[in-house]
Enzyme design. Structure first.
Site, mmCIF file in Angstrom:
data_model
loop_
_atom_site.group_PDB
_atom_site.id
_atom_site.type_symbol
_atom_site.label_atom_id
_atom_site.label_comp_id
_atom_site.label_asym_id
_atom_site.label_seq_id
_atom_site.Cartn_x
_atom_site.Cartn_y
_atom_site.Cartn_z
ATOM 1 N N LYS A 142 0.843 -1.198 0.000
ATOM 2 C CA LYS A 142 0.000 0.000 0.000
ATOM 3 C C LYS A 142 0.878 1.248 0.000
ATOM 4 C CE LYS A 142 -3.950 0.028 2.321
ATOM 5 N NZ LYS A 142 -4.923 -0.115 3.444
ATOM 6 N N ILE A 143 0.627 2.117 -0.971
ATOM 7 C CA ILE A 143 1.341 3.381 -1.102
ATOM 8 C C ILE A 143 0.300 4.494 -1.181
ATOM 9 C CG2 ILE A 143 2.867 4.772 -2.562
ATOM 10 C CD1 ILE A 143 4.141 2.166 -3.537
#
Length: 370
Positions: A142-143
């Protein structure tokens, strides 16, 4: 009498149900397998808040914390080891789903440290470290969709890493996220990476939009303003799906899809209802469309299973109405750009607070173990 359940109906309508929660207790107890079998859950998302809660309440981590303390691990190392172990174990549980869906589902997401949200190079470095440490093809990193995160998304995708882009609030930023994904695919293709192995979702937050905009509508107080309450989040997400259809039907994306790439699926996040006056399945039943993910807290999942009414596609039929909602909000004085910018800042800040709580919890546990 229907012979299916609402969650089965939701899956049949093209929505992948992912659980927005993970803990070692849930893994060890068989709870994840039960949700796969009985609630049609086909993936899991995590975030710093979820891990902070799991560690604060979880005796299941005591043995590993003791071992890490004995090995002299510092708090950052301990958190890295603990969280990646959970994600690896959950990925193994979901591996049959991943295999059966040819990589479409069976995904488990883990987030880069939120204090890197405005650090492109730091995000890239940690995304690669997390991907290597979990070492499972069905993991996702997750970014956050900050301006600085966009280049990190491109770099991760370009390196063959599957990415869950998080904290998307505005349509303009979503357009930039899609561009970052496609640019990453182009880089991966140039590097000879099999595009079919790269998957991505774009997490569009829903209920937080209503919470902020409804507060502003209440302050405005006119009949026109009050009539718009609890409509913005759904309308915003519906228009995001319209944008998804447009961008992935355009020539640039089509060329990559023909080369074996996957579409970056829209994911509805923040789908737990914050206003008790609203139906508790609102952000599920009103956001049904083919090829999306809905990541639900367990309370929302159980409400959907118990009494959700799935009436087919409720998104592509609503584009005109959704556009009218955003136009009406502007007409009564709600500044959409200000709202979405505020929500992004608050989203990052809240995750940093949770991350610090997680670090404090692990630090105290390490000291106690020593």
């Amino acid at each position: 009498m229907s012979t299916t359940t609402p969650t089965a109906d939701l899956s049949a309508a093209g929505v992948s149900i992912w659980l927005d929660d993970l803990s070692r207790e849930r893994i060890a107890s068989g709870g994840l397998e039960k949700l796969i079998a009985e609630r049609d859950v086909v993936g899991v998302t995590t975030n710093p808040t979820i891990f902070a809660g799991a560690l604060a309440n979880g005796a299941a981590y005591a043995e590993q914390v003791s071992a890490l303390a004995a090995a002299g691990a510092d708090v950052d190392t301990a958190v890295f080891e603990i969280t990646t172990d959970d994600v690896r174990a959950a990925s193994d549980i979901f591996r049959p789903v991943y295999d059966a869906s040819n990589g479409y589902d069976g995904r488990v997401s883990i987030e880069v440290a939120p204090d890197l949200a405005h650090d492109t190079d730091g995000t890239i470095e940690q995304a690669k470290a997390l991907w290597a440490k979990v070492d499972r093809p069905n993991a996702m990193i997750k970014i956050p969709a900050t301006v600085e995160g966009l280049a990190a998304i491109t770099a991760a995708i370009g390196a063959g890493i599957s990415v869950n882009v998080t904290l998307i609030f505005s349509l303009d930023r979503y357009r930039a996220v899609i561009d970052a994904y496609l640019t990453g695919l182009e880089q991966a293709k140039a590097a000879g990476i099999d595009l079919g192995t790269i998957h991505s979702v774009a997490s569009f937050f829903v209920s937080r939009v209503d919470t902020e905009i409804d507060k502003r509508l209440t302050a405005i107080g006119t009949d026109e303003a009050l009539a718009l309450k609890s409509k913005a989040g759904i309308a915003n997400a519906q228009l995001a799906y319209e944008l998804f259809e447009q961008e992935f039907g355009a020539d640039r994306a089509t060329a990559l899809l023909e080369a074996g790439a996957n579409r970056q699926r829209p994911l509805w996040a923040s789908t737990g209802v914050k206003d008790p006056a609203l139906p508790d399945t609102l952000y599920v039943t009103e956001l049904v469309a083919q090829g999306v993910v809905n990541t639900m807290p367990e309370k929302t999942l159980e409400a959907t299973f118990d009494h959700g009414v799935i009436a087919g596609d409720t998104v592509t039929v609503a584009y005109v109405e959704a556009g009218a909602v955003l136009d009406a909000l502007a007409a009564v004085g709600v500044d959409y750009d200000d709202v979405t910018a505020l929500l992004e800042r608050e989203g990052v800040e809240k995750f940093i607070v949770s991350w610090n709580e997680l670090l404090d919890t692990v630090r105290s546990a390490l000291e106690s173990a020593r």
